[in-house]
Design a protein around this motif. Structure first.
Motif, PDB file in Angstrom:
ATOM      1  N   ILE A  75     -54.067  33.918  -9.383  1.00  0.00           N
ATOM      2  CA  ILE A  75     -52.807  33.170  -9.547  1.00  0.00           C
ATOM      3  C   ILE A  75     -51.638  34.125  -9.312  1.00  0.00           C
ATOM      4  O   ILE A  75     -50.710  33.826  -8.554  1.00  0.00           O
ATOM      5  CB  ILE A  75     -52.706  32.561 -10.963  1.00  0.00           C
ATOM      6  N   VAL A  76     -51.708  35.282  -9.968  1.00  0.00           N
ATOM      7  CA  VAL A  76     -50.624  36.264  -9.823  1.00  0.00           C
ATOM      8  C   VAL A  76     -50.477  36.665  -8.362  1.00  0.00           C
ATOM      9  O   VAL A  76     -49.372  36.661  -7.803  1.00  0.00           O
ATOM     10  CB  VAL A  76     -50.918  37.503 -10.702  1.00  0.00           C
ATOM     11  N   LYS A  77     -51.590  36.967  -7.716  1.00  0.00           N
ATOM     12  CA  LYS A  77     -51.532  37.396  -6.314  1.00  0.00           C
ATOM     13  C   LYS A  77     -51.023  36.264  -5.410  1.00  0.00           C
ATOM     14  O   LYS A  77     -50.313  36.512  -4.433  1.00  0.00           O
ATOM     15  CB  LYS A  77     -52.905  37.864  -5.833  1.00  0.00           C
ATOM     16  N   SER A  78     -51.407  35.031  -5.742  1.00  0.00           N
ATOM     17  CA  SER A  78     -50.938  33.906  -4.925  1.00  0.00           C
ATOM     18  C   SER A  78     -49.429  33.741  -5.053  1.00  0.00           C
ATOM     19  O   SER A  78     -48.737  33.520  -4.063  1.00  0.00           O
ATOM     20  CB  SER A  78     -51.604  32.598  -5.363  1.00  0.00           C
ATOM     21  N   ILE A  79     -48.942  33.853  -6.282  1.00  0.00           N
ATOM     22  CA  ILE A  79     -47.498  33.675  -6.489  1.00  0.00           C
ATOM     23  C   ILE A  79     -46.718  34.767  -5.763  1.00  0.00           C
ATOM     24  O   ILE A  79     -45.723  34.496  -5.089  1.00  0.00           O
ATOM     25  CB  ILE A  79     -47.172  33.684  -7.995  1.00  0.00           C
ATOM     26  N   PHE A  80     -47.176  36.010  -5.881  1.00  0.00           N
ATOM     27  CA  PHE A  80     -46.452  37.101  -5.226  1.00  0.00           C
ATOM     28  C   PHE A  80     -46.781  37.233  -3.745  1.00  0.00           C
ATOM     29  O   PHE A  80     -46.273  38.116  -3.062  1.00  0.00           O
ATOM     30  CB  PHE A  80     -46.716  38.424  -5.953  1.00  0.00           C
ATOM     31  N   GLY A  81     -47.659  36.356  -3.272  1.00  0.00           N
ATOM     32  CA  GLY A  81     -47.986  36.377  -1.848  1.00  0.00           C
ATOM     33  C   GLY A  81     -48.676  37.648  -1.393  1.00  0.00           C
ATOM     34  O   GLY A  81     -48.561  38.046  -0.237  1.00  0.00           O
ATOM     35  N   THR A  82     -49.419  38.295  -2.299  1.00  0.00           N
ATOM     36  CA  THR A  82     -50.063  39.545  -1.900  1.00  0.00           C
ATOM     37  C   THR A  82     -51.506  39.361  -1.428  1.00  0.00           C
ATOM     38  O   THR A  82     -52.174  40.333  -1.092  1.00  0.00           O
ATOM     39  CB  THR A  82     -50.065  40.564  -3.056  1.00  0.00           C
ATOM     40  N   LEU A  83     -51.996  38.120  -1.422  1.00  0.00           N
ATOM     41  CA  LEU A  83     -53.330  37.914  -0.838  1.00  0.00           C
ATOM     42  C   LEU A  83     -53.191  37.908   0.682  1.00  0.00           C
ATOM     43  O   LEU A  83     -52.268  37.300   1.222  1.00  0.00           O
ATOM     44  CB  LEU A  83     -53.905  36.567  -1.288  1.00  0.00           C
ATOM     45  N   HIS A  84     -54.128  38.548   1.375  1.00  0.00           N
ATOM     46  CA  HIS A  84     -54.017  38.639   2.840  1.00  0.00           C
ATOM     47  C   HIS A  84     -54.504  37.348   3.492  1.00  0.00           C
ATOM     48  O   HIS A  84     -55.429  37.369   4.294  1.00  0.00           O
ATOM     49  CB  HIS A  84     -54.841  39.806   3.359  1.00  0.00           C
ATOM     50  N   PHE A 121     -50.501  25.051  -2.128  1.00  0.00           N
ATOM     51  CA  PHE A 121     -51.831  24.536  -2.467  1.00  0.00           C
ATOM     52  C   PHE A 121     -52.711  25.621  -3.082  1.00  0.00           C
ATOM     53  O   PHE A 121     -53.536  25.358  -3.937  1.00  0.00           O
ATOM     54  CB  PHE A 121     -52.504  23.923  -1.235  1.00  0.00           C
ATOM     55  N   GLN A 122     -52.507  26.833  -2.623  1.00  0.00           N
ATOM     56  CA  GLN A 122     -53.306  27.922  -3.162  1.00  0.00           C
ATOM     57  C   GLN A 122     -52.971  28.181  -4.628  1.00  0.00           C
ATOM     58  O   GLN A 122     -53.867  28.382  -5.450  1.00  0.00           O
ATOM     59  CB  GLN A 122     -53.039  29.174  -2.329  1.00  0.00           C
ATOM     60  N   ILE A 123     -51.687  28.157  -4.960  1.00  0.00           N
ATOM     61  CA  ILE A 123     -51.301  28.340  -6.360  1.00  0.00           C
ATOM     62  C   ILE A 123     -51.871  27.196  -7.201  1.00  0.00           C
ATOM     63  O   ILE A 123     -52.470  27.411  -8.257  1.00  0.00           O
ATOM     64  CB  ILE A 123     -49.765  28.408  -6.507  1.00  0.00           C
ATOM     65  N   ILE A 124     -51.712  25.969  -6.692  1.00  0.00           N
ATOM     66  CA  ILE A 124     -52.251  24.814  -7.423  1.00  0.00           C
ATOM     67  C   ILE A 124     -53.751  24.991  -7.665  1.00  0.00           C
ATOM     68  O   ILE A 124     -54.258  24.750  -8.748  1.00  0.00           O
ATOM     69  CB  ILE A 124     -52.004  23.500  -6.637  1.00  0.00           C
ATOM     70  N   PHE A 125     -54.446  25.452  -6.630  1.00  0.00           N
ATOM     71  CA  PHE A 125     -55.893  25.594  -6.745  1.00  0.00           C
ATOM     72  C   PHE A 125     -56.284  26.586  -7.847  1.00  0.00           C
ATOM     73  O   PHE A 125     -57.116  26.287  -8.701  1.00  0.00           O
ATOM     74  CB  PHE A 125     -56.510  26.042  -5.413  1.00  0.00           C
ATOM     75  N   GLY A 135     -54.583  29.937   4.078  1.00  0.00           N
ATOM     76  CA  GLY A 135     -53.741  30.679   5.021  1.00  0.00           C
ATOM     77  C   GLY A 135     -53.482  29.904   6.304  1.00  0.00           C
ATOM     78  O   GLY A 135     -52.428  30.052   6.928  1.00  0.00           O
ATOM     79  N   GLU A 136     -54.446  29.069   6.672  1.00  0.00           N
ATOM     80  CA  GLU A 136     -54.329  28.343   7.935  1.00  0.00           C
ATOM     81  C   GLU A 136     -53.636  26.998   7.763  1.00  0.00           C
ATOM     82  O   GLU A 136     -53.297  26.340   8.734  1.00  0.00           O
ATOM     83  CB  GLU A 136     -55.728  28.068   8.492  1.00  0.00           C
ATOM     84  N   LEU A 196     -55.375  18.231  -4.387  1.00  0.00           N
ATOM     85  CA  LEU A 196     -56.095  19.138  -3.494  1.00  0.00           C
ATOM     86  C   LEU A 196     -57.142  18.399  -2.663  1.00  0.00           C
ATOM     87  O   LEU A 196     -57.331  18.697  -1.476  1.00  0.00           O
ATOM     88  CB  LEU A 196     -56.753  20.251  -4.304  1.00  0.00           C
ATOM     89  N   VAL A 197     -57.813  17.425  -3.292  1.00  0.00           N
ATOM     90  CA  VAL A 197     -58.836  16.682  -2.557  1.00  0.00           C
ATOM     91  C   VAL A 197     -58.189  15.885  -1.423  1.00  0.00           C
ATOM     92  O   VAL A 197     -58.694  15.870  -0.286  1.00  0.00           O
ATOM     93  CB  VAL A 197     -59.635  15.751  -3.497  1.00  0.00           C
ATOM     94  N   VAL A 198     -57.074  15.244  -1.738  1.00  0.00           N
ATOM     95  CA  VAL A 198     -56.395  14.472  -0.698  1.00  0.00           C
ATOM     96  C   VAL A 198     -56.013  15.390   0.471  1.00  0.00           C
ATOM     97  O   VAL A 198     -56.233  15.076   1.639  1.00  0.00           O
ATOM     98  CB  VAL A 198     -55.133  13.765  -1.272  1.00  0.00           C
ATOM     99  N   ARG A 199     -55.491  16.574   0.136  1.00  0.00           N
ATOM    100  CA  ARG A 199     -55.145  17.526   1.200  1.00  0.00           C
ATOM    101  C   ARG A 199     -56.381  17.904   2.021  1.00  0.00           C
ATOM    102  O   ARG A 199     -56.362  17.940   3.256  1.00  0.00           O
ATOM    103  CB  ARG A 199     -54.511  18.765   0.557  1.00  0.00           C
ATOM    104  N   SER A 200     -57.486  18.174   1.325  1.00  0.00           N
ATOM    105  CA  SER A 200     -58.674  18.662   2.021  1.00  0.00           C
ATOM    106  C   SER A 200     -59.297  17.595   2.923  1.00  0.00           C
ATOM    107  O   SER A 200     -59.623  17.863   4.087  1.00  0.00           O
ATOM    108  CB  SER A 200     -59.695  19.147   0.998  1.00  0.00           C
TER     109      SER A 200
END
Ligand code: TRP
Length: 443
Positions: A112-121, A301-305, A293-294, A183-187
């Motif tokens: 969650i922390v990494k997603s918020i700060f955008g540090t995941l590659h 969505f990543q933060i929500i997940f 990422g794509e 998330l399911v609707v998005r997926s």
């Protein structure tokens, strides 16, 4: 001293569903379905949930309410001292599961922390496996997050059954469902999602085999928090007027639905981006971030997940902690707050070697497995199945009559499934679990 109770039956159902719905449904279920043949696995899992699963969860809740005690106290009050060992296995198991569960819970906080700060590659998917590996194998970071997760868990349990556990699940569970639906609707609306949907929903019966059935049974067990007294503990706080069979149908329905939604969230997205559904445990922490990422709006969505994953983990970890807390408070007269703090600290300490086993202590092996894996293995293959077999034999052969009157509120409710319940408890459940246990051990 007056024993705590759930303030409402809705609160109880949310708490029990919260215990059931966890990392097992969202992290483990999709990758099991991915590796075990998709739709056929789902079908077998649902059949087991609707039969053995329903019966056992009813039995556990009924035992808890009949005894109004923690699992150890419950078995000894209802069945005499010799049955106490069943409860002891359960309490021991809760320590073991929570130790490694909290480590994984900590990873979700980190993500969650990494997603918020955008540090995941997320834009360089090739780096994601290494990034996940760096997190779990390092020393300080995962232990820190494991501590954060344990502190959140203990904080909720400290506030009490109704004021802590119930109040939080009444908010968290509806929130979890809402986030999951988004998330399911998005997926499922992604281009190319269809292939994943059919893989997951269309059973290919040729995939049914012994190992797959045994994986589905193990998963049903784990995902309903059975075999270790979690539902005994929660059932012990239920009021005498509540309709246990009904509540049990709800809990199983909700847990099964989240597993289905979990699969519908993960698998279509994975197919849509041409990733491997059989990626295993890394699916959640490696494959999904690559998918985000794509995806348009992937940042959000990543933060929500990961927030949703954290909620799922927390509503389960509080019920894991509630088991030993009740045990020490009731059997040794320790104040609940002291019991919660002490047990929380002990489990935090037990989680440290589990976390280190991912990295620097990876070479310390028992039976060829590191500490993390050997704990999970012991639970999956020994303590949970043995606990489940003993619980169903106890329910079916030792106190069936008493339990029947508990399930019907002393004859005030109709429970037409009693004959089926009886046979499931006496023969089907113990035999099926024994078969799984033996076939796993023979490997
Ligand atoms: N049901 C939880 C999940 O699916 C895991 C679990 C197993 C559990 N046994 C438990 C949770 C007991 C709470 C209590 O993730």
């Amino acid at each position: 001293m007056k024993r705590e109770q759930w303030a409402s039956r809705f609160g109880f159902i949310m708490a029990a569903a919260g215990s059931a719905v966890g990392l097992g449904n969202i992290w483990k279920f999709p990758y099991l379905a991915g590796t075990q043949g998709g739709g056929a696995f789902l079908a077998v899992y649902l059949i087991i949930m609707a039969t053995i699963g329903v019966a056992l969860i009813m039995a556990e809740i009924g035992l808890g309410r009949a005894a109004k005690r923690n699992p150890v106290g419950a078995f000894s009050i209802l069945g005499g001292k010799k049955w106490m060992v069943t409860g002891i296995i359960g309490v021991t198991t809760s320590f073991m599961i929570l130790a490694f569960y909290s480590v994984v819970g900590g990873w979700t906080v980190a993500y969650i922390v990494k997603s918020i700060f955008g540090t995941l590659h997320v834009n360089e998917p090739d780096l994601l496996p290494g990034q996940f590996n760096d997190l779990v194998t390092s020393v300080g970071e995962p232990i820190f997050y494991h501590g954060v997760f344990m502190a959140m868990t203990a904080g909720i349990v400290l506030a009490g059954v109704a004021d802590g556990i119930e109040r939080s699940v009444k908010v968290l569970m509806p929130l979890l469902f809402a986030l999951l639906l988004i998330l399911v609707v998005r997926s499922v609306t992604l281009d190319g999602a269809w292939e994943g949907i059919t893989f997951f929903l269309m059973p290919d019966w040729s995939q049914v085999n012994g190992p797959m059935i045994s994986a589905a049974l193990g998963q049903a067990f784990f995902s309903l928090s059975l075999g270790m007294g979690a539902m005994i503990t929660y059932g012990s706080y239920l009021d005498k007027g509540a309709n246990i069979p009904n509540a049990s149908y709800w809990v199983v329905f909700l847990a099964a639905m989240v597993a289905v939604l979990g699969g519908l969230l993960v698998l279509p997205a994975v197919f849509a981006f041409g990733m491997d559904p059989a990626a295993g445990p890394g699916l959640t922490f490696i494959t999904l971030p690559a998918v985000f990422g794509e995806m348009f709006g992937g940042y959000i969505f990543q933060i929500i997940f990961f927030v949703m994953l954290l909620i799922a983990a927390l509503t389960s970890s509080i019920s894991l902690l509630a088991i030993p807390v009740a045990y020490f408070a009731e059997e040794f007269g320790i104040r609940r707050s002291v019991s919660t703090t002490l047990v929380g600290l002990v489990i935090f300490a037990m989680g440290v070697p589990c976390s280190l086993a991912m990295g620097v202590w990876g070479d310390i092996k028992f039976f060829d497995m590191n500490i993390f894996d050997v704990t999970a293995y012991a639970v999956d293959n020994y303590t949970l199945p043995i606990g489940g077999i003993l619980t169903s034999l106890f329910a079916g052969w030792v106190i069936l009559e008493r339990l029947g009157s508990e399930l019907t509120n002393e004859g005030k409710l109709r429970f037409s499934a009693m004959p089926a319940f009886t046979w499931l408890m006496r023969i089907v459940a113990p035999a099926a679990v024994l078969w799984v246990m033996v076939s796993n051990l023979l490997g």
